[in-house]
Design an enzyme around this catalytic site. Structure first.
Site, PDB file in Angstrom:
ATOM      1  N   LEU A  20      32.495  58.817  57.908  1.00 49.51           N
ATOM      2  CA  LEU A  20      33.305  59.569  56.958  1.00 49.51           C
ATOM      3  C   LEU A  20      34.201  58.684  56.118  1.00 49.51           C
ATOM      4  O   LEU A  20      34.572  59.046  55.006  1.00 49.51           O
ATOM      5  CB  LEU A  20      34.170  60.594  57.718  1.00 49.51           C
ATOM      6  N   ASP A 146      54.629  57.208  59.194  1.00 47.42           N
ATOM      7  CA  ASP A 146      53.756  56.921  58.051  1.00 47.42           C
ATOM      8  C   ASP A 146      53.256  58.223  57.419  1.00 47.42           C
ATOM      9  O   ASP A 146      52.080  58.369  57.111  1.00 47.42           O
ATOM     10  CB  ASP A 146      52.574  56.057  58.492  1.00 47.42           C
TER      11      ASP A 146
END
Length: 462
Positions: A20, A146
């Site tokens: 992916l 993050d």
């Protein structure tokens, strides 16, 4: 499928279907779990670049981070099902999310402004669910560190899923480009960018930055270059609210993006409550607008001659950025000592920092007094040099990090703060005069739950 590389046949019992995506940390595959008959995502972690002696320590961190992420069970968080630390490469098995990254959606909207109006309500309300998920993680003591559009997946039904809890914190050390900082500062809180201690409020700042981009089409402090973005982020000026200035939603953004974290929302629930009220077009609580006019301690008025000398000196060392950096230091310093310390921190070489402080101290240090007079002089005479850690180091150098110790400290701190570890270790090494002081400076970047283990690991280096 990203093409090119064929996926492995399987990861343990998980049968690989297609690749992916790929990044600096590893690759992501769609896979099938035949035992439960469901589709999963498998993320491999690049451990092949590690030195053999570093691998056991990294894998221990890998286990700790994945277990922490696995505790964060919430509909708005990508679930962690399984992991294998003895595989080559190590991998994590996660919930497979059918959807697109928020970053891809925002890029598409920038290229198609006419579609923004239809997407705004769904994306804005998705931030409420992101905040709910973060609130659940923060309650467990887990900080993402993050949060950015690339780590938010959006399903076809418009439901957000926060990805990579804990994964980003695995990455500096040998897993990233030497000397590089992974990602961009566009969604990073000022204290994180400047290497100051952080807590869960850096995640809330990042959500506010994403909400700003959803509303106005760009991150709040974006600039043409990384250096300019960092300067905008860490300068005292607030984000420009544009058409949202004076609106209830604008007030929520102003508070969420406050440079001083004490003026931000205290929790994800507080942020979500204010945002929900704004979206209902109600009246925000009074405290939601206080960030627009914060009270700050009065700043010192500095001698123009000193400022001129600092400007000339810093320009010779730092180049064109010196003027902007000096302006920021003046705006945030409350004393001459604080100003000189802030300016010296801009200089990379420890020897040059010492020379800088000696040159610009208010008065040269007198010669040492006779031993018998030392105690009396200490009680009766005011100090004649700037009492900072840097000046102490100049007077009595002796704390030096070997390359091996420095690398080990970076690796230990990367477990807590991720890609900024190398910068923070460099800064702490420049400021500290002793090993305990160095350890203390680094531990200040950890949460209370993380600090004891980090301290033990760092103290073992000396």
């Amino acid at each position: 499928m990203t093409g090119g590389t064929a996926p492995p046949a399987r990861f343990g019992r998980y049968l690989a279907v297609e690749e992916l995506g790929a990044g600096a940390m590893g690759r992501v595959y769609r896979a099938h779990d035949p035992l439960i008959d469901r589709t999963v995502a498998v993320k491999t972690i690049r451990a092949d670049l590690l030195e053999p002696e570093d691998r056991p320590e990294f894998l221990e961190r890998f286990r700790t981070e994945v277990r922490a992420a696995g505790r964060c069970a919430h509909p708005a968080i990508v679930g962690v099902y399984d992991f294998a630390d003895d595989a080559d490469p190590p991998y994590i098995v996660m919930e497979f999310v059918q959807g697109r990254a928020l970053s891809a959606i925002l890029r598409e909207l920038r290229g198609n402004p006419s579609g923004r109006g239809a997407a705004l309500p769904t994306l804005t309300r998705a931030m409420l669910q992101v905040l709910d998920g973060l609130g659940a993680a923060h309650a467990l003591g887990v900080v993402h560190r993050d949060i950015k559009p690339g780590n938010i997946m959006v399903t076809p039904q418009g439901l957000p899923k926060i990805a990579d809890f804990g994964i980003a914190r695995l990455g500096l050390s040998a897993l990233t480009a030497a000397g590089g900082v992974v990602g961009t500062p566009s969604y990073m809180a000022p204290e994180q960018a400047m290497g100051h201690p952080v807590d869960h409020r850096i995640d809330l700042f990042a959500v506010a930055a994403m909400l700003y981009e959803i509303q106005l089409g760009r991150p709040p402090f974006a600039a043409p270059s990384l250096a300019e973005t960092l300067l905008r982020l860490t300068a005292p000026e607030p984000a420009e609210l544009g058409v949202l200035a004076g609106t209830t939603l604008g007030a929520v953004l102003a508070r969420g993006l406050a440079k001083d974290r004490d003026f931000r929302f205290a929790s994800a629930a507080d942020f979500a409550g204010a945002l929900g009220t704004a979206l209902a077009d109600g009246v925000l609580p009074d405290e939601a607008t206080r960030v627009l006019a914060p009270t700050a301690p009065p700043l010192a008025v500095f001698d123009p001659g000193l400022i001129d000398r600092l400007r000339v000196d810093l320009a010779s060392r730092l180049g064109p950025l010196a003027v902007t950096l000096l302006r920021r230091a003046v705006a945030t310093s409350a004393s001459e000592e604080e100003l000189l310390r802030a300016c010296s921190a801009m200089i990379e070489s420890a020897e040059e920092r010492m020379a800088f402080l000696r040159l610009h101290a208010a008065a040269p240090a007198p010669p040492p007094p006779p031993a018998a007079a030392t105690a009396t002089a200490a009680r009766t005479s005011p100090p004649t040099s700037i009492p900072t850690r840097s000046s102490a180091s100049a007077a009595a150098p002796g704390f030096e990090l070997s390359p091996a110790t420095r690398a080990a400290a970076v690796q230990a701190l990367a477990y807590v703060v991720g890609p900024l570890a190398k910068i923070l270790v460099q800064k702490a090494a420049a400021q500290a005069a002793t090993a305990p002081e160095f350890v203390g400076l680094l531990c200040a970047h950890a949460t209370p739950a993380e600090a004891p283990a980090l301290r033990r690991e760092l103290e073992a280096l000396f």
